[in-house]
Structures are given as C-alpha cells and as structure tokens.
Design an enzyme around this catalytic site. Sequence first.
Site, PDB file in Angstrom:
ATOM      1  CD  GLU A   1      49.399 -27.983   6.875  1.00 41.71           C
ATOM      2  OE1 GLU A   1      48.912 -26.839   6.993  1.00 41.71           O
ATOM      3  OE2 GLU A   1      49.199 -28.886   7.706  1.00 41.71           O
TER       4      GLU A   1
ATOM      5  CD  GLN B   1      45.977 -10.230   8.000  1.00 41.76           C
ATOM      6  OE1 GLN B   1      45.853 -10.534   9.180  1.00 41.76           O
ATOM      7  NE2 GLN B   1      46.900 -10.753   7.229  1.00 41.76           N
TER       8      GLN B   1
ATOM      9  CD  GLU C   1      49.197 -12.961  10.863  1.00 40.40           C
ATOM     10  OE1 GLU C   1      48.084 -13.217  11.299  1.00 40.40           O
ATOM     11  OE2 GLU C   1      49.414 -12.744   9.652  1.00 40.40           O
TER      12      GLU C   1
END
Lengths: 332, 354
Positions: A316, A71, A189
């Site tokens: 987060e 990626q 993902e």
Amino acid sequence: MVTWPERYGGRGLDLIRWLIFEEEYWRAGAPLRVNQNGVFLFGPTLMEYGSDEQKARFLPRMAAGDDIWAQAWSEPQAGSDLAAVRATARRDGDGYILSGHKIWSSRAVFADWAFGLFRTDPASERHKGLSLIVFPLDAPGVRVQAIPQIDGETGFAEIFLDGVRVPADLRIGGEGDGWSICMATAGFERGLMLRSPARFQMAAKRLVELFRAHEASCPPETKAAVLQAVMDTDAYALSIYWTASRMRAGGGIGAEASVNKIFWSEMDIALHRAALSILGARAELLREAPAAGDVGRWLDGYFFSLAGPIYAGSNEIQKNIIAERMLGLPRG
Amino acid sequence: MDFRFTDEQTMTAEAVRALLADRCQPQDLRRLMQAGESRDDSRWAAIVEMGLLGALAPESVGGLGLSEPDFVQIAEACGYAALPEPLVEAAGVATPLLASLAERPEAAALLEKVLAGEAVVVAAHPINPVIADADLAAGVLSARGGELHLFTAESLSFVRQPSVDPFRRLFTMEETTGESVKLAEGAVAARALLDALDRGALFAAAQLLGVAQRAVAMAADYARERKQFGKPIGSYQAIKHLLAAAQVKIEFTRPVVYAAAAECANGDAFSRARISHAKLAAADAADAACRAAVQAHGAMGYSWEVDVHLFLKRALALSGWWGDAAFHRARAATRVFGRPLGPETTFAADAKNG
C-alpha cells in the site's frame, strides 16, 4: 557480495555479473541467506554513508558471515508510519544510551548486530532528529524475544532496549540524518537486491514440473495459472536486466524499486497459489504426513509469500510512492 | 544482454513522438471525428515524408535496413497518440513482408513505389478477420490456400466493416477479376506469413503499451485537477492505488516488449513465445489502464466528451488484432511446456539448423 569492492570481501563486479551469480546460486539449489539484511541492505548503506573505519570494521566480517545483521526500525506504533519512531538515543558523553521497543526484526534471534533507527533529538518530531545507530544484540540491556510466525517457525523478533550504552562511533552518518539514510536503504531493499529473479524462475520451473506430474487431474484454469506464473517470472527477470543495463550506464533507481516490490510479491503469491491448486485437497498436508506424496515445500513457500506484500514497506505504501513520484499525484 | 536503446534509435523515436505531439493530439482526433473522417491525409503525408515506410525493408531493395528494436519505440509512440494512420501496419508489417518477396518483378515494382512514398501495401493475414486500411492500398498481400498472392486494388472490391474504434478503417475483400500474382508458396509462403504475424503482434503490443501509458497519464492529469471533499481526488489512496496498479503492469510489460523486439528476428519457439507474452502482457496492461482511467474520471469517464474512450477502444481493437489472447497463450505455452525452463533460459534461442 559479488558487487562489493574487493577490499571489503566482495568481488568488485557489476550488476549483470551479480545477476549471473544469483542464477547459478539458485540453480544449485542453495538456501536463503541468513545474512541478507546485512549484505543486501545494511552493507550498501554502510558503503554509502559509513566512515572508513566503520566500513573496515563491519563489512569484511559481514561478507564472511562472521556477523549476522538484523534490522531494528519498526516499533509497535511505527510500522508503515515509520517516522513515528519513539525509541531514543540519548547523548551521554562519548556515547549514546538506547531505550525503546523495536519489533518485526527479521532474523534478530539469530543475529549478532542490529542497525536501528533512533530519536537522537528528544524535542524532534517525525522525520527530523532521527539517527541510524548500530548496536550489538548481546549488549547489556538488550533483550531479544522471538515472535512465532504464521507458519509456526521462528524468524522475526521484538527487541527491547533498556538503557543500552553504545559508543558514538556506532552512529552511521550524521546525527539527525537517520531518515534520509533509511529511505536510501529502503530503496536498496525494494530495488534490485532483495529478490533476485533467478529464485522465482527456479520456483516456476519446479511449478511446471509439479504441473506435469498432475496434468491429467488439473482443470484448464490451473494450466493458465502456471503459464502466467512462468511468464511473470520471465517478465521480472527481463525487467531486472533492463534496470541493471540502465544502472550500469549510470542511471539510478527510484520509484522503480516500489514497482518491483509490488510485482514480485504479488507474483510470488500467485505462483504458490497455482502450486496449491495443483495439489488440490492434499495441499493442506504437511510434508511429514504419510499421504503427503510430493506436496514438498509449497505450503511453506505459500506462507512465506504472504509476507512479501507486507515487509520492506507494505505494498500500500509502495503504491502511494508510485502514485506520488511516478504519476505526480498529490500527497494525501 | 544490454537492453539500452542506441542514441540513433531513441532519436528516431523522438522525431516521431515530436511529430505526433504536434499533430496528433486528442483535439486533432476530435476534429476528424466531427468532420466524419477517420484519417488525416495531410498528417499521413507528413508521416510518409519522414521516410519511415521502408524502415524495416532491407537496404538491398532500397529500404532503411532497420530492425525491430529500431521500430518498437515508434510503434509505442503511435499507440500513445492513438494515431489513426497506418504507419505501424504499413512500415512494421506489410512493407517488410512485400520486401521479403521482392524477387518477383510485380512485388519489386510495387515496393519501389512504396519506398518512394507513392503507394501503400497492406497485408490481409489469415489471423485477422478483416483488413485494415485497404482503401488506402495500391496492393494487398493475401494468403490464398497455402500461397501468398499480391492483388492490385483494382482486382478487389472492399466492404467496409465499421469498428468500435472510430479511427480504424476495416474491410473485408472480394476478388472481382480473380487476377493476382503468386509471390510465394509452400514453406516460403508459410514462413513469410509467420514472420508477418510476429511483427504484427509485436508492434500491436508496443502500441498497446503506449495506449496504456497514455490512459494512466490522462487519469493522473484529471486526478490532480478534479476536487472532491475539498481535495484533489488524486490525493486519495483509492485513486492512487488504482493508477499505481495499472502502472505496475505497464512497467512489467515494457521490458518484455523490448526483449521481444530484440529477439523477433530469431524466428524460433522462444522468440515467438516472447512476442506472444508481450502481446498478452500489453493487452492486459492496456485493459487495466484504460478501465482505471474510465473509473478515475467518474461519470465523465463514461461520457463521449472525455478522450479516454478513444484509448479504451483502441486497446480493445488491438487486443484481438494479430492474434487474440487464446492464440497467444497457446504460443506461449508451446515454449513453457515444450522447452527447458530456468534462469539460464531467459535469453535462450533454438539452435540454428545447418
């Protein structure tokens, strides 16, 4: 590839059967898959957004392990703020010229191809004007440089692109559609496919075996931590079966993907911390240390677990997604 | 394993949710408190009218013949509403317990009244230090020695034991006449008590799940409205992450509670451990959610005026009800350290004898 259509090298089976395959895979002690960014991320993306030619060209080779994929999204200034991507794909006749600096590309040092996010509209800002373009990692102008990991191993890498020419048919989806395609990929993902529950359930089983071997020297809180780890891995498995049941009935997966990612990444750390607490003062010993005994791979696993809350979108960011999309809180 | 609820299960739960949304909002609870009441008789009558008290009693004795997965979402809805009236305890635990012992004519007679909506039976289970809603009961099922007895309300005197939760009516009891009917003894009594404990813990977990979701919902509502530094406080990551972390706990409690409901009837080490897991996870989620809700409300969260404390207190009460954390950890440990582990055991059950 259990869930892939047969014409692309898969078995055409549903998610429940994929879960069963994963259970057997991990029960057999099979290794991590070097091509997981391909088969679990880019594969599903390509099936949804690629042209028939692209699917036929890339998917069977990906399924066979002939092409390993990496990626290429993040950049030094575009991490959690992925829309700050600067790498460009300049239109040049029937192709693009790629330039820029990608980073944190898992397994790029071993990979043959990368799927990258590039700015195709030089005047664009943020989420607009981005396109998803794939490129061979051995193309002229591509330089891959490994970044040593926290555990000293080689895994992720930087990719420097200096005027790399690729044909236009390596763009996936429309020009300017890169952001929405990437967000869909990120859903894959974080969702079901990245971490199958069986992997954690096998780790929990090994944890209990480790605990049994050292039970006499373990304080009660260690036993409690082991118990919690097993229950959490079971909760994760039940949750995935629950999601798979709904998806089989036509449901989708949205912010649940973010919930999953937070849960398994925190669970993985807690599980490994429990193992280290059982090992006590021997936990720092490497496997090759003569006094290592059964320290095994727990330390490797612990370090790897620390990556969990960071990659695939930091926890987060996932919490922001949950707060905004599930709880309806306003964007900051 | 297919986790989806049937349309019928969802419709039944929807009907209960609709009734509670209509009649059991925080303002309804406050009205009760102001009147010094802890139960709304007309709402209870409406609930009884729905015919759910016999939900888990077999059809052979006049019940609806439903099973735990049919009732789990109803219990969750009762938690979400912080319902004061004992639908969960009566329909989920005491009535099926009575129904399982209905060979005795005294039990059958009371069951008939219960199923007709004319009486309520409560369970005085040794796991709980007090009895809930004894003042409403025509009969009390209670363990005495290794036996299970049915007491009529007249044969008992009750002492009210105030709870932190203003809507829980708790009592201890004393026998006044010593008259009771022995319904079961030995292994039959032990099994009946264990099954009651399983249902009690399962449905307490489901209620805690509902409480937790309500607390997060209230906090999110407030965080959208309340402004500081010129912006809604919900736009700040500190608040987002607090509530998101609680929501993650909720999302990973729900499938455990539903799986526990599906397995409850197995009555083996695996199903009991899963119920205990559900209870532990739900208590943990409710604790995190309610404390996050207090925190998100700031000083208002510490006030009597804001409704959050009603849910905080229900969470506290239910956390120890039908087995505290130590009890359920020990039960979960029986399975984890005493049975095979691994992905192939996710839905495992002990082999049935015979």
